[in-house]
Design an enzyme around this catalytic site. Structure first.
Site, PDB file in Angstrom:
ATOM      1  N   GLU A   1      61.753 105.267 -59.527  1.00 19.88           N
ATOM      2  CA  GLU A   1      61.620 105.131 -60.935  1.00 19.88           C
ATOM      3  C   GLU A   1      60.129 105.476 -61.078  1.00 19.88           C
ATOM      4  O   GLU A   1      60.150 106.108 -62.277  1.00 19.88           O
ATOM      5  CB  GLU A   1      62.207 103.991 -61.589  1.00 19.88           C
ATOM      6  CG  GLU A   1      63.404 103.527 -61.406  1.00 19.88           C
ATOM      7  CD  GLU A   1      63.957 103.249 -59.976  1.00 19.88           C
ATOM      8  OE1 GLU A   1      65.067 103.523 -59.616  1.00 19.88           O
ATOM      9  OE2 GLU A   1      63.055 102.679 -59.157  1.00 19.88           O
TER      10      GLU A   1
ATOM     11  N   ASP B   1      64.023 105.954 -51.852  1.00 20.09           N
ATOM     12  CA  ASP B   1      64.379 104.595 -52.731  1.00 20.09           C
ATOM     13  C   ASP B   1      63.135 104.439 -53.692  1.00 20.09           C
ATOM     14  O   ASP B   1      62.045 104.926 -53.627  1.00 20.09           O
ATOM     15  CB  ASP B   1      64.579 103.512 -51.727  1.00 20.09           C
ATOM     16  CG  ASP B   1      65.603 102.668 -52.328  1.00 20.09           C
ATOM     17  OD1 ASP B   1      65.630 102.481 -53.778  1.00 20.09           O
ATOM     18  OD2 ASP B   1      66.167 101.797 -51.779  1.00 20.09           O
TER      19      ASP B   1
ATOM     20  N   ASP C   1      71.440  99.427 -57.588  1.00 15.69           N
ATOM     21  CA  ASP C   1      72.028  98.469 -56.906  1.00 15.69           C
ATOM     22  C   ASP C   1      73.046  97.637 -57.759  1.00 15.69           C
ATOM     23  O   ASP C   1      72.660  96.713 -58.662  1.00 15.69           O
ATOM     24  CB  ASP C   1      70.760  97.582 -56.371  1.00 15.69           C
ATOM     25  CG  ASP C   1      69.783  98.229 -55.378  1.00 15.69           C
ATOM     26  OD1 ASP C   1      70.145  99.189 -55.042  1.00 15.69           O
ATOM     27  OD2 ASP C   1      68.502  97.764 -55.561  1.00 15.69           O
TER      28      ASP C   1
END
Length: 796
Positions: free
Chosen positions: A416, A413, A489
């Site tokens: 980025e 997760d 998300d």
């Protein structure tokens, strides 16, 4: 999408000496911006300069155009590499880890060189590449003269000196002129809801729900790989100009790839940046997840209920906050014996994935160990994935410890990456210094090297267990890692659902084959609870769409997220879940095509009907493999408009046929997402199973959709491990002769330990009310006993 940064920096408001190198006019424009001063603009009169010069090399040509040096290299018959820089700037030796080595990414090909007073040409077996000697603009045409892409004929390239992270570099821009009838796709995944990016501006900077892959695909049959990891703006607001502008770089660097079919373009792209591997077979089944399960006891209880109710399932997911301290492989007090619990799940044929972050708590021992060796990204609480030493230490201290416990997959997760506080991830590396270099030039590279490090260490630890990684971000070349990207998300609304379809289709056209989404959306239901009928309808529609994504996964920030949570629509969910599993022979064979042929499983219609302009803006339908046309229902409705390209189509649910080449209104009651099958399709469907590896010897129903000849290659292997790469797999070629109604099941190619030697095929000629829907067809039209040798049967 953020507005592009201005080209002049704040310092230009004071007396500064800045300049823009504009190579297209073969001029260096001094922009002496002072109080009361004026800038010299490209349109003002320029003194004539001598014509440019080009010289043939063993791999293409070099040229000097005014104050600019260019290199044009023939990498393959259909791949051209263009590099340009201001004269006097040395050629970059910078690392580009997304590319394979030059022997693979740019091996070279035969070409002819010619030059006259106006242009120098490189001609390959497929392309004619011309360099204008007056302004330095490059043009790409086919050998038959069809224009594909032109650099702008006035000022194609500019280099604006800027300072980034205390280093002198350039803001580099290249301007192209697309043709009038052309659609543009790819560029990663974005949430604008747009499919065709013609007339739009797209920012390429990693962020939650926004994935930056600088690879553009055109309906003209070419791709453009903008060869940098810098934050980049792709601007087509003025439809006659398409510009790529990066905030930092020392040169313009791009690859032009020609197909003309999009599969061929993607094949060239993956040849340059890496081929996608097979995922473990279980990964094509259902992932059950939520934010979050608080213990493995809870996970085991849910998995057991799935098994008790005979609802197909392959993986349970442990989301975040299982840890005592983020960054250390130490579980909180809710978890007693992790290895024992994982073993219990495995005995029920359930796999387990765990969330692991590159973001670290400063109190964790992993953070302290990395910090002691200066292996963190300054100011971000994130390990520096661009450092091989940091990747080693990170694996040793965190994922490696979990892998040894028996976890089957990692959910990487926040890739980025995000900062620890304020927990934001909007292209944060542009202002950082990385081990690989200036973060302004490597803004988007983190997810590639993060996942690559996990893959390399995983395979070194256990090559008998295929890599499966889930991540929220991606970059060029990451498809070779064995990582699936999910769309982030996203909102739990019809708006959120409707934006995921074009986002995923553009992601597929970026050369990346494995993508998924949070079925139902991530954020809490817009009405407040999962019990509300409107939300349950939305969840069912999202689940129907998810059934036909490459990876099938439900997740969200909800108290409960299992199928029985959605009691009003549970029968619909179970039926689509069972359909996914019945299609496993079809899906797993498509996975082999991805690995062996650089195929794309989730296919926007423009991939197969590129010259049909009606497909260019269809971002709400797609092909799932060669056979199935999927039309998700994206609003609260019981009908939707469906475009059927030119072909004969069969309604999957009814068996009725309809001619394509037109738009139609299709019925879409809640339990029936419009699903059509192309004539000539052979769709293998297995028995009803509860996990992907169950009953490999079960009978396979071959549904034949008449109206055209058809072929299908049925692929099988052990389902895990990398022995398939060494030839341990089988392919059974199947052919349908429509005119003579003859089915040929060809001789089996290959073998592997434990393969099914003798198999039953149940042949079904689909018709009105026959061979329809999810259920096993009661009466086959023919039965074939197959033992590896060719069998032919006439089916009437």
């Amino acid at each position: 999408m953020r507005k592009a940064e201005p080209t002049m920096q704040g310092a230009a408001a004071r007396t500064v000496s800045s300049f823009v190198v504009t190579m297209g006019l073969r001029t260096v424009l001094a922009l002496a911006v002072a109080q009361g001063g004026a800038a010299l603009l490209p349109a003002q009169n320029m003194s004539a300069l001598p014509p440019g010069e080009a010289h043939q090399t063993s791999r293409g040509m070099t040229a000097t155009i005014g104050k600019e040096a260019l290199e044009i290299t023939v990498c393959a018959d259909a791949v051209i590499h263009v590099v340009a820089r201001p004269e006097g700037v040395e050629a970059q030796a910078e690392s580009k880890p997304w590319m394979l080595d030059a022997g693979q990414s740019c091996p070279g090909a035969a070409f002819a060189f010619a030059q006259d007073s106006k242009a120098a040409h490189l001609k390959t077996a497929q392309l004619d590449v011309a360099l204008g000697l007056e302004r330095g603009n490059v043009s790409f045409r086919t050998n038959t003269g069809e224009t594909l892409l032109l650099e702008g004929d006035r000022v194609p390239r500019t280099y604006e000196p800027v300072e980034r992270n205390r280093e002198q570099t350039y803001r580099v821009t290249d301007r192209f002129t697309p043709v009038a009838m052309e659609a543009l796709y790819g560029l990663g995944q974005h949430q604008s809801g747009m499919f065709n990016y013609r007339g739009a501006t797209v920012e390429l900077g990693q962020n939650n729900t926004d994935v930056a892959i600088p690879f553009l695909m055109s309906s003209k049959g070419y791709g453009l790989l903008w060869n940098t990891a810098a934050l980049t703006y792709v601007d087509n607001r003025f439809p006659l100009e398409l510009s790529f502008s990066s905030i930092a770089g020392r040169q313009v660097d791009y690859y032009f790839l020609y197909g003309p079919e999009m599969d061929a373009v993607i094949h060239e792209y993956r040849t340059m940046t890496g081929h996608a591997p097979m995922l473990p077979k279980w990964a094509y089944g259902l992932f059950q997840s939520k934010d979050r399960y608080v213990s493995l006891d809870e996970i085991r209880a849910i998995a057991s209920r799935y098994r008790a109710e005979h609802i197909p399932l392959d993986a349970m997911v442990q989301d975040w906050f299982w840890w005592k301290t983020e960054g250390d492989p130490v579980f909180n007090s809710n978890y007693q014996d992790v290895a024992k619990d994982l073993d219990a799940l495995h005995k029920e044929n359930v796999h387990a994935m765990i969330s692991v972050w590159g973001l670290l708590d400063a109190n964790s021992e992993t953070y302290k160990a990395l910090d002691a060796k200066h292996l963190l990204i300054p100011g971000a609480h994130v390990y520096d994935s661009t450092s091989a030493e940091a990747r080693d230490l990170y694996w040793q201290r965190l994922p490696g410890k979990l892998f040894a416990q028996g976890w089957d997959a990692f959910w990487l997760d926040s890739a980025e990456p995000e900062e620890y506080w304020p927990h934001m991830g909007d292209a944060i590396l542009r202002n950082k210094q990385l081990a690989i270099g200036n973060g302004a030039e490597y803004t988007n590279v983190f997810p590639l090297l993060h996942t690559l490090g996990a893959q390399e260490h995983w395979k070194a630890a256990n090559e008998n267990k295929r890599v499966f990684l889930l991540t929220r971000s991606a970059f060029l070349g990451q498809q070779r890692v064995g990582a699936t990207v999910w769309s982030g998300d996203v909102y739990s609304t019809h708006w959120g659902l409707s934006h995921q379809v074009p986002a995923g289709l553009n992601f597929a056209l970026s050369g990346y084959p494995y993508w998924t989404t949070d079925i139902g959306g991530y954020w809490p239901p817009y009405g407040g609870t999962t019990e509300e009928p409107d939300y349950q309808e939305l969840y069912a529609r999202w689940f129907e769409f998810g059934t036909f994504c490459p990876i099938f996964r439900t997740h969200g920030h909800r108290p409960h997220n299992e199928m029985w949570t959605y009691d009003k629509v549970e029968p619909v969910l179970v039926e689509y879940d069972k359909l996914r599993y019945r299609l496993m022979p079809y899906i797993y064979s498509l996975a082999w095509k991805v690995a062996s042929e650089d195929y794309t499983m989730q296919r926007p219609l423009v991939m197969d009907w590129r010259t049909d302009v009606q497909t260019w803006n269809r971002g709400d339908e797609f092909m799932f493999g060669p056979a199935l046309l999927v039309s998700p229902v994206l609003q609260a409705a019981t009908q939707r408009s469906v475009y059927l390209p030119a072909a004969r189509w069969t309604d999957f649910w009814s068996g009725k046929t309809v001619e394509g080449g037109r738009e139609m209104e299709a019925d879409a009651p809640l339990e029936r997402m419009p699903l059509f099958v192309r004539a000539g399709s052979i769709v293998p469907m297995g028995p009803e199973i509860e996990y992907a590896g169950q009953d490999p010897a079960g009978p396979i129903e071959l549904r034949i959709y008449r109206g055209a000849d058809g072929t299908f290659d049925l692929y099988e292997d052990a389902g895990d491990g990398y022995q398939y790469q060494r030839g341990e797999h089988t392919v059974i070629p199947i052919h349908w002769d429509d005119r003579n109604s003859v089915l040929t099941v060809g001789a089996r190619e290959g073998s592997f330990p434990g393969m099914v030697e003798k198999r039953a095929f149940r042949v079904v000629l689909v018709g009105d009310g026959h061979g329809t829907g999810e259920a096993v067809t009661a009466a086959a039209d023919a039965e074939v006993t197959y033992e590896g040798r060719q069998v032919q049967v006439t089916v009437r």
